[in-house]
Design a protein around this motif. Structure first.
Motif, mmCIF file in Angstrom:
data_model
loop_
_atom_site.group_PDB
_atom_site.id
_atom_site.type_symbol
_atom_site.label_atom_id
_atom_site.label_comp_id
_atom_site.label_asym_id
_atom_site.label_seq_id
_atom_site.Cartn_x
_atom_site.Cartn_y
_atom_site.Cartn_z
ATOM 1 N N GLY A 116 0.963 -1.167 0.009
ATOM 2 C CA GLY A 116 -0.136 -0.069 0.093
ATOM 3 C C GLY A 116 0.836 1.100 0.048
ATOM 4 O O GLY A 116 0.536 2.262 -0.652
ATOM 5 N N VAL A 117 1.995 1.150 0.740
ATOM 6 C CA VAL A 117 2.969 2.442 0.686
ATOM 7 C C VAL A 117 3.634 2.712 -0.868
ATOM 8 O O VAL A 117 3.445 3.583 -1.281
ATOM 9 C CB VAL A 117 3.919 2.295 1.727
ATOM 10 C CG1 VAL A 117 5.010 3.345 1.588
ATOM 11 C CG2 VAL A 117 3.440 2.113 3.090
ATOM 12 N N GLY A 118 3.845 1.736 -1.398
ATOM 13 C CA GLY A 118 4.317 1.853 -2.821
ATOM 14 C C GLY A 118 3.319 2.272 -3.667
ATOM 15 O O GLY A 118 3.657 3.035 -4.525
ATOM 16 N N ILE A 119 1.968 1.716 -3.529
ATOM 17 C CA ILE A 119 1.135 2.220 -4.173
ATOM 18 C C ILE A 119 0.924 3.883 -4.160
ATOM 19 O O ILE A 119 0.777 4.483 -5.204
ATOM 20 C CB ILE A 119 -0.192 1.624 -4.135
ATOM 21 C CG1 ILE A 119 -0.063 0.156 -4.770
ATOM 22 C CG2 ILE A 119 -1.595 2.110 -4.889
ATOM 23 C CD1 ILE A 119 -1.207 -0.761 -4.529
ATOM 24 N N GLY A 120 0.712 4.170 -3.076
ATOM 25 C CA GLY A 120 0.526 5.635 -2.752
ATOM 26 C C GLY A 120 1.684 6.479 -3.106
ATOM 27 O O GLY A 120 1.606 7.573 -4.017
ATOM 28 N N GLU A 121 2.858 6.116 -3.088
ATOM 29 C CA GLU A 121 4.375 6.794 -3.471
ATOM 30 C C GLU A 121 4.368 6.761 -4.983
ATOM 31 O O GLU A 121 5.018 7.631 -5.511
ATOM 32 C CB GLU A 121 5.406 6.246 -2.537
ATOM 33 C CG GLU A 121 5.552 6.296 -1.205
ATOM 34 C CD GLU A 121 6.832 6.555 -0.840
ATOM 35 O OE1 GLU A 121 7.754 6.617 -1.410
ATOM 36 O OE2 GLU A 121 7.032 6.132 0.545
ATOM 37 N N ALA A 122 3.769 5.955 -5.617
ATOM 38 C CA ALA A 122 3.838 5.654 -7.247
ATOM 39 C C ALA A 122 3.346 7.093 -7.804
ATOM 40 O O ALA A 122 3.573 7.389 -8.967
ATOM 41 C CB ALA A 122 3.234 4.753 -7.687
ATOM 42 N N THR A 123 2.470 7.943 -7.075
ATOM 43 C CA THR A 123 1.827 9.126 -7.709
ATOM 44 C C THR A 123 2.800 10.301 -7.827
ATOM 45 O O THR A 123 2.624 11.255 -8.424
ATOM 46 C CB THR A 123 0.450 9.433 -6.941
ATOM 47 O OG1 THR A 123 0.965 10.046 -5.503
ATOM 48 C CG2 THR A 123 -0.407 8.468 -6.804
ATOM 49 N N LEU A 124 3.696 10.732 -6.930
ATOM 50 C CA LEU A 124 4.365 11.944 -6.459
ATOM 51 C C LEU A 124 5.394 12.153 -7.486
ATOM 52 O O LEU A 124 5.231 13.171 -8.073
ATOM 53 C CB LEU A 124 5.088 11.696 -5.199
ATOM 54 C CG LEU A 124 5.523 13.080 -4.655
ATOM 55 C CD1 LEU A 124 4.423 14.026 -4.442
ATOM 56 C CD2 LEU A 124 6.737 12.920 -3.283
ATOM 57 N N SER A 125 6.410 11.406 -8.087
ATOM 58 C CA SER A 125 7.372 11.821 -8.861
ATOM 59 C C SER A 125 6.960 11.944 -10.359
ATOM 60 O O SER A 125 7.314 12.998 -10.935
ATOM 61 C CB SER A 125 8.611 10.731 -8.659
ATOM 62 O OG SER A 125 9.346 11.002 -7.756
ATOM 63 N N PRO A 126 6.040 11.024 -10.867
ATOM 64 C CA PRO A 126 5.444 11.504 -12.048
ATOM 65 C C PRO A 126 4.906 12.734 -12.230
ATOM 66 O O PRO A 126 4.832 13.702 -13.148
ATOM 67 C CB PRO A 126 4.647 10.181 -12.378
ATOM 68 C CG PRO A 126 4.820 9.244 -11.681
ATOM 69 C CD PRO A 126 5.500 9.681 -10.397
ATOM 70 N N ALA A 127 4.013 13.062 -11.075
ATOM 71 C CA ALA A 127 3.329 14.403 -11.210
ATOM 72 C C ALA A 127 4.048 15.447 -10.808
ATOM 73 O O ALA A 127 3.931 16.609 -11.694
ATOM 74 C CB ALA A 127 2.351 14.226 -9.792
ATOM 75 N N MET A 373 5.576 8.906 -19.930
ATOM 76 C CA MET A 373 7.018 8.702 -20.077
ATOM 77 C C MET A 373 8.001 8.520 -18.824
ATOM 78 O O MET A 373 8.775 7.758 -18.349
ATOM 79 C CB MET A 373 7.718 9.562 -20.993
ATOM 80 C CG MET A 373 7.212 9.415 -22.362
ATOM 81 S SD MET A 373 7.343 7.732 -22.846
ATOM 82 C CE MET A 373 8.966 7.407 -23.158
ATOM 83 N N SER A 374 7.316 9.411 -17.802
ATOM 84 C CA SER A 374 7.897 9.682 -16.434
ATOM 85 C C SER A 374 7.665 8.453 -15.852
ATOM 86 O O SER A 374 8.494 7.576 -14.911
ATOM 87 C CB SER A 374 7.598 10.937 -15.748
ATOM 88 O OG SER A 374 8.211 12.059 -16.206
ATOM 89 N N ALA A 375 6.604 7.702 -15.904
ATOM 90 C CA ALA A 375 6.005 6.475 -15.105
ATOM 91 C C ALA A 375 6.656 5.389 -15.729
ATOM 92 O O ALA A 375 7.207 4.608 -14.952
ATOM 93 C CB ALA A 375 4.503 6.353 -15.506
#
Length: 443
Positions: A116-127, A373-375
């Motif tokens: 769950g931590v990994g899923i949440g953190e996946a949003t930050l850097s691409p944004a 592309m960032s993702a």
């Protein structure tokens, strides 16, 4: 404000400072939540009976696998919807799941919470990457990304310095009885302390304005580009992107392997306490992060001014080569302070490419593709770096260097080997990056 308008200014605007500052704080919290497990190696071995390999899966695979898999649809959503709103939701999710980690009574429960931590953190850097590219031009983008990525070192450093003291204190206390939940190991309360404040950060992100997107139609791509067009664009530049992505991935592997196991190495090889190890590693992370990320971002922008995007990639290659000797010598030091100093060098040189490579990717990519592309980029660097870095060291420690302090020798194999591979990948990318960014599609 357009990217060109941003470039006309001699000073940063209030909006630029605010956006970078809030996202920096969010990234600090993400790495505190991510790295706190590195200090819990010995309590987890004692209280849950875990091996190094099992712990490495909590540090790496549980986080990285779902971080990378959900990052792809999240990247597409970022190209279509509000980046600010998506990032705020992600921060709230990972903060909640970090707190829930403190309720885990078994290995599988803790594994699920880390997912769950990994899923949440996946949003930050691409944004962040997509958003920064819309408010900074090429002369400032590398520095802005360097400041943002400094959050990784600050977060990891804070996790080590404060977390080490907290875990050391809590581990000496009696079990806590929580209503409806029963006994909880005292060190598990650390997850509450580091997780719940992140909900305030989510509110801060939600208050930010969403900047206008600066679309580039030179590549013939409309807004909200279909996935098949994204893949077609990536295939057209596969050599540049493959060398770029894999270079950063193996640089990340070197850094994450060292950060994950350096506290345990100091405890096992030099018999330091968790608090002493956390303080020393935290200081080294802060120093290495400041020089590697903000310094690397500044150097990357100077390299860009002299040689365009290919100059950024040459800097990545040079930094990686400088880190190899320190990594090879890390585990063979009789003096623990010298080992900590070498760790700081390995970490600093391993992460120095991140700022320049992040800026290079935005320059290689049309505006309406940057989220996706960032993702893809984060998919590669985190699946390899986070997913394999900690586990590669643990497998060598459990099965090859099986003596009590074998972790030190495992580190001296994995970190420099990863940097050698990274250097080869950066070298492979130099020509293709130069040709790709010389074409109109890259503007």
């Amino acid at each position: 404000m357009t990217a060109g308008q941003a470039g006309d200014q001699t000073t940063l605007t209030t909006r630029q400072v605010l956006v970078v500052g809030v996202f920096l704080v969010a990234y600090v919290f993400s790495f505190i939540d991510r790295m706190i497990l590195s200090l819990m190696v010995e309590p987890l071995r004692r209280d849950l009976g875990l091996t190094d390999t099992q712990i490495s899966l909590l540090q790496g695979l549980a986080f990285a696998l779902f971080y990378t898999l959900v990052g792809l649809p999240i990247g597409r959503a970022i190209d279509r919807h509000s980046r600010v709103r998506i990032a705020a939701i992600g921060v709230a999710l990972w903060s909640t799941m970090t707190a829930i980690s403190g309720l885990a009574q078994t290995y599988l429960q803790l594994f699920a919470a880390r997912i769950g931590v990994g899923i949440g953190e996946a949003t930050l850097s691409p944004a962040a990457y997509s958003l920064f590219a819309d408010i900074f031009d090429g002369r400032r983008l590398g520095f802005a990304l360097g400041v943002y990525n400094l959050g990784s070192a600050l977060g990891a450093g804070i996790a080590m310095v404060l977390g080490g003291a907290i875990v050391q204190f809590a581990s000496g206390q009696q079990a806590v009885i929580l209503p409806l939940l029963g006994p909880v190991h005292p060190w598990q309360l650390t997850f509450f302390y580091v997780g719940l404040p992140g909900l305030l950060v989510a509110l801060a992100i939600l208050s930010l304005p969403e900047p206008a997107r600066q679309h580039s139609h030179a590549a013939g791509l409309p807004p909200a580009v279909p996935v098949r067009e994204v893949l077609r664009f990536a295939a057209s530049r596969w050599r540049a992107l493959a060398g770029h992505h894999l270079g950063v991935a193996f640089s990340n592997l070197s850094a994450f392997a060292a950060v994950s196991w350096m506290p345990a190495m100091l405890v096992r090889s030099y018999h330091w306490s968790i608090a002493e190890a956390g303080l020393a590693v935290g200081i080294a992370l802060l120093a290495g992060g400041l020089l590697g990320l903000t310094g690397g971002g500044w150097l990357a922008d100077r390299a860009y001014a002299r040689g365009s995007t290919a100059g950024r990639m040459r800097l990545c290659l040079f930094a990686t080569l400088c880190g190899i000797p320190a990594g090879a010598l890390l585990g063979f030091q009789p003096n623990p302070l010298l080992a900590v100093a070498l760790f700081g060098c390995v970490f600093g040189f391993s992460i120095l490419p991140i700022s320049g490579a992040g800026a290079a990717l935005q320059e290689l990519t049309p505006g309406e593709l940057r989220g996706q592309m960032s993702a893809f980029y984060l998919f590669a660097i985190n699946l390899v770096g986070i997913g394999l870095g900690s586990t590669a060291v643990a497998l060598l420690s459990d099965h090859v260097f099986t003596q009590a302090d074998g972790i030190r020798y495992a580190l001296s194999v994995i970190s420099p080997l990863a940097l050698v591979i990274a250097a080869g990948c950066y070298w492979f990318s130099l020509g293709p990056v130069a040709r790709a960014t010389a074409s109109p599609a890259a503007t």
